[in-house]
Design a protein around this motif. Structure first.
Motif, PDB file in Angstrom:
ATOM      1  N   PRO A 122       0.822  -1.211   0.000  1.00  0.00           N
ATOM      2  CA  PRO A 122       0.000   0.000   0.000  1.00  0.00           C
ATOM      3  C   PRO A 122       0.862   1.270   0.000  1.00  0.00           C
ATOM      4  N   LYS A 123       0.248   2.357  -0.413  1.00  0.00           N
ATOM      5  CA  LYS A 123       0.806   3.714  -0.251  1.00  0.00           C
ATOM      6  C   LYS A 123       2.228   3.853  -0.807  1.00  0.00           C
ATOM      7  N   VAL A 124       2.451   3.225  -1.960  1.00  0.00           N
ATOM      8  CA  VAL A 124       3.771   3.330  -2.601  1.00  0.00           C
ATOM      9  C   VAL A 124       3.906   4.730  -3.196  1.00  0.00           C
ATOM     10  N   GLU A 125       5.041   5.378  -2.894  1.00  0.00           N
ATOM     11  CA  GLU A 125       5.194   6.783  -3.301  1.00  0.00           C
ATOM     12  C   GLU A 125       6.239   6.981  -4.385  1.00  0.00           C
ATOM     13  N   GLY A 126       7.144   6.036  -4.534  1.00  0.00           N
ATOM     14  CA  GLY A 126       8.190   6.214  -5.537  1.00  0.00           C
ATOM     15  C   GLY A 126       8.984   4.935  -5.682  1.00  0.00           C
ATOM     16  N   ALA A 127       9.961   4.968  -6.616  1.00  0.00           N
ATOM     17  CA  ALA A 127      10.764   3.772  -6.890  1.00  0.00           C
ATOM     18  C   ALA A 127      11.499   3.299  -5.637  1.00  0.00           C
ATOM     19  N   GLU A 128      11.828   4.242  -4.725  1.00  0.00           N
ATOM     20  CA  GLU A 128      12.604   3.843  -3.539  1.00  0.00           C
ATOM     21  C   GLU A 128      11.836   2.844  -2.675  1.00  0.00           C
ATOM     22  N   ASP A 129      10.512   2.933  -2.659  1.00  0.00           N
ATOM     23  CA  ASP A 129       9.718   1.970  -1.875  1.00  0.00           C
ATOM     24  C   ASP A 129       9.817   0.573  -2.489  1.00  0.00           C
ATOM     25  N   ILE A 130       9.770   0.526  -3.814  1.00  0.00           N
ATOM     26  CA  ILE A 130       9.865  -0.771  -4.495  1.00  0.00           C
ATOM     27  C   ILE A 130      11.277  -1.357  -4.332  1.00  0.00           C
ATOM     28  N   HIS A 131      12.301  -0.491  -4.414  1.00  0.00           N
ATOM     29  CA  HIS A 131      13.676  -0.977  -4.255  1.00  0.00           C
ATOM     30  C   HIS A 131      13.874  -1.593  -2.869  1.00  0.00           C
ATOM     31  N   TYR A 132      13.304  -0.947  -1.863  1.00  0.00           N
ATOM     32  CA  TYR A 132      13.440  -1.479  -0.496  1.00  0.00           C
ATOM     33  C   TYR A 132      12.802  -2.869  -0.406  1.00  0.00           C
ATOM     34  N   ALA A 133      11.554  -2.972  -0.877  1.00  0.00           N
ATOM     35  CA  ALA A 133      10.846  -4.251  -0.773  1.00  0.00           C
ATOM     36  C   ALA A 133      11.515  -5.321  -1.635  1.00  0.00           C
ATOM     37  N   ASP A 134      12.040  -4.895  -2.773  1.00  0.00           N
ATOM     38  CA  ASP A 134      12.691  -5.803  -3.720  1.00  0.00           C
ATOM     39  C   ASP A 134      13.882  -6.506  -3.045  1.00  0.00           C
ATOM     40  N   ARG A 135      14.756  -5.711  -2.428  1.00  0.00           N
ATOM     41  CA  ARG A 135      15.958  -6.282  -1.796  1.00  0.00           C
ATOM     42  C   ARG A 135      15.583  -7.132  -0.585  1.00  0.00           C
ATOM     43  N   LEU A 136      14.659  -6.623   0.216  1.00  0.00           N
ATOM     44  CA  LEU A 136      14.262  -7.381   1.409  1.00  0.00           C
ATOM     45  C   LEU A 136      13.645  -8.726   1.008  1.00  0.00           C
ATOM     46  N   LEU A 137      12.786  -8.709   0.015  1.00  0.00           N
ATOM     47  CA  LEU A 137      12.171  -9.970  -0.429  1.00  0.00           C
ATOM     48  C   LEU A 137      13.238 -10.945  -0.936  1.00  0.00           C
ATOM     49  N   ALA A 138      14.231 -10.424  -1.662  1.00  0.00           N
ATOM     50  CA  ALA A 138      15.295 -11.311  -2.168  1.00  0.00           C
ATOM     51  C   ALA A 138      16.027 -11.966  -0.993  1.00  0.00           C
ATOM     52  N   GLN A 139      16.324 -11.194   0.037  1.00  0.00           N
ATOM     53  CA  GLN A 139      17.019 -11.755   1.203  1.00  0.00           C
ATOM     54  C   GLN A 139      16.164 -12.835   1.873  1.00  0.00           C
ATOM     55  N   LEU A 140      14.879 -12.529   2.014  1.00  0.00           N
ATOM     56  CA  LEU A 140      13.979 -13.474   2.697  1.00  0.00           C
ATOM     57  C   LEU A 140      13.756 -14.727   1.845  1.00  0.00           C
ATOM     58  N   GLU A 141      13.656 -14.539   0.550  1.00  0.00           N
ATOM     59  CA  GLU A 141      13.487 -15.703  -0.349  1.00  0.00           C
ATOM     60  C   GLU A 141      14.707 -16.615  -0.272  1.00  0.00           C
ATOM     61  N   ALA A 142      15.902 -15.992  -0.253  1.00  0.00           N
ATOM     62  CA  ALA A 142      17.132 -16.801  -0.172  1.00  0.00           C
ATOM     63  C   ALA A 142      17.122 -17.602   1.122  1.00  0.00           C
ATOM     64  N   ARG A 143      16.775 -16.936   2.216  1.00  0.00           N
ATOM     65  CA  ARG A 143      16.790 -17.628   3.514  1.00  0.00           C
ATOM     66  C   ARG A 143      15.767 -18.760   3.554  1.00  0.00           C
ATOM     67  N   ALA A 144      14.614 -18.538   2.886  1.00  0.00           N
ATOM     68  CA  ALA A 144      13.554 -19.558   2.900  1.00  0.00           C
ATOM     69  C   ALA A 144      13.780 -20.632   1.837  1.00  0.00           C
ATOM     70  N   GLY A 145      14.786 -20.447   0.978  1.00  0.00           N
ATOM     71  CA  GLY A 145      15.065 -21.435  -0.071  1.00  0.00           C
ATOM     72  C   GLY A 145      13.970 -21.480  -1.131  1.00  0.00           C
ATOM     73  N   LEU A 146      13.341 -20.338  -1.415  1.00  0.00           N
ATOM     74  CA  LEU A 146      12.255 -20.339  -2.404  1.00  0.00           C
ATOM     75  C   LEU A 146      12.802 -20.515  -3.819  1.00  0.00           C
ATOM     76  N   GLN A 147      12.016 -21.190  -4.649  1.00  0.00           N
ATOM     77  CA  GLN A 147      12.438 -21.485  -6.017  1.00  0.00           C
ATOM     78  C   GLN A 147      11.923 -20.458  -7.021  1.00  0.00           C
ATOM     79  N   ARG A 148      10.870 -19.694  -6.619  1.00  0.00           N
ATOM     80  CA  ARG A 148      10.363 -18.676  -7.551  1.00  0.00           C
ATOM     81  C   ARG A 148      10.152 -17.389  -6.764  1.00  0.00           C
TER      82      ARG A 148
END
Ligand code: 1VU
Ligand code: MG
Length: 350
Positions: A122-148
């Motif tokens: 919600p309430k996304v204001e600019g590319a910086e919000d997406i960049h933050y979520a993008d990197r955090l999700l990548a870290q969490l996906e790696a830790r969880a061993g997700l395939q997609r």
């Protein structure tokens, strides 16, 4: 700015590769439910096969004291979720500046990241919000061993978000789409409507006075408060190859006006809308599925146009390369919906 060569590299070691294309799956309605509400959770097994997307909502409409129960409730729903039915499971997490979002993301990715398709921010204001979520999700996906990778969907609900809509759409290969959030957007812009979507009787145009008589009765026509924003959103999504959705329609009892709002969005290019109540599911399904007569016409045009070039007349109407493409849009949608819905396949004769 990242090099285009790096755009499709994972943002964390061990995270899955980003997608190259956003998959287009039937997405006529994103049905919202509150995972902390036992009555709504009890309806999930019955609702899941009837909707294209089921979304466990953790943000607005979930009271602060129920935030943790909603997160835990969604984990339970996700654990028993069967993705083979073809319905997508999404979540809307809390806003990036809220005290809950970090736990929302860390818990959901670890516990049900393999079941979730899309995270709505919600309430996304600019590319910086997406960049933050993008990197955090990548870290969490790696830790969880997700395939997609999980995909991201942003709600357009602040003036700054609208002003930055193109950069939001282009900020990450995870970007799946956008929804219009008319209630928060109205508040942020200081619009003077207290409605959730829809028109307003005060926003109108009036015909000229007959013979200069300003006191004569004159016809008025209500205008669409959301036309500009929906159209901007559709173009921004088109630039990025991602999917635009109309958001919520709050007057649950006014099913006629809901249908009108959804149809305006459909005609302008949106692929779906939110359903907030079970009564809105059927409305979205009907509106965002092309009418059988439209599909039959599109088939006729495509057949008459052969290889798709040149010009022909059909029922007095000129057809050429451009109308061929318009008809392919309708046919592509019809075919994709027919794969999921045997009733539509019969009606479309596909
Ligand atoms: O028959 P029962 O009593 O067992 O169940 C009720 C009700 O619990 C259920 N129901 C739903 N089930 C699943 N998903 C839903 N979204 C849903 N909504 C209701 O259906 C039965 C009949 O309900 P009702 O007609 O008596 O309606 P209620 O008064 O119970 O609920 C109406 C609201 C609008 C409060 C409810 O539908 C709701 O909370 N919807 C979701 C709202 C939401 O997600 N808002 C956030 C998105 S919009 C936004 O962010 C900006 C404005
Ligand atoms: Mg909102």
């Amino acid at each position: 700015m990242r090099s285009p060569k790096d755009f499709f590299r994972p943002l964390a070691i061990g995270a899955p590769d980003p997608v190259r294309e956003i998959p287009f799956r039937p997405s006529r309605m994103i049905h919202f439910f509150d995972p902390s509400n036992p009555k709504m959770v009890a309806k999930v097994p019955d609702l899941a096969p009837k909707v294209d997307i089921l979304l466990g909502n953790l943000e607005d409409a979930v009271a602060a004291e129920h935030k943790e129960a909603a997160r835990a409730g969604l984990v339970e729903v996700g654990r028993s979720w069967d993705p083979s039915g073809g319905t997508q499971l999404w979540t809307r997490v809390n806003a990036l500046d809220s005290p809950w979002v970090l736990d929302d993301l860390t818990t959901l990715v670890a516990e049900i990241g393999d079941r979730l398709d899309v995270v709505m921010l919600p309430k996304v204001e600019g590319a910086e919000d997406i960049h933050y979520a993008d990197r955090l999700l990548a870290q969490l996906e790696a830790r969880a061993g997700l395939q997609r990778p999980l995909l991201l969907h942003a709600i357009l609900e602040t003036a700054r978000g609208v002003a930055n809509v193109e950069e939001i759409c282009l900020a990450s290969p995870r970007m799946q789409g956008l929804s219009l959030g008319p209630a928060d957007l109205a508040a942020d812009r200081r619009m003077k409507t207290t409605r959730v979507g829809g028109g307003h009787p005060g926003y109108l145009v009036r015909e000229d006075p007959p013979d200069g008589d300003v006191d004569a009765s004159r016809a008025t026509a209500q205008q669409d408060l959301w036309h500009y924003t929906v159209a901007r959103m559709v173009d921004a999504c088109g630039v990025a190859g991602i999917l635009p959705f109309y958001g919520p329609f709050g007057d649950i009892k006014d099913t006629v006006a809901c249908e009108d709002q959804f149809r305006n969005a459909y005609l302008l290019g949106c692929v779906g809308a939110w359903s907030l109540h079970p009564v809105q599911i059927g409305i979205a399904k009907q509106v965002f599925s092309p009418e059988p007569a439209e599909v039959a016409w599109a088939k006729r045009v495509v057949e008459a146009m052969g290889d798709g070039t040149g010009a022909v007349m059909l029922d007095g109407k000129m057809q050429d390369d451009a109308t061929y493409k318009q008809c392919q849009v309708v046919l592509d949608l019809a075919r994709s919906l027919a794969e999921r819905d045997p009733d539509l396949a019969r009606e479309y004769d596909l």
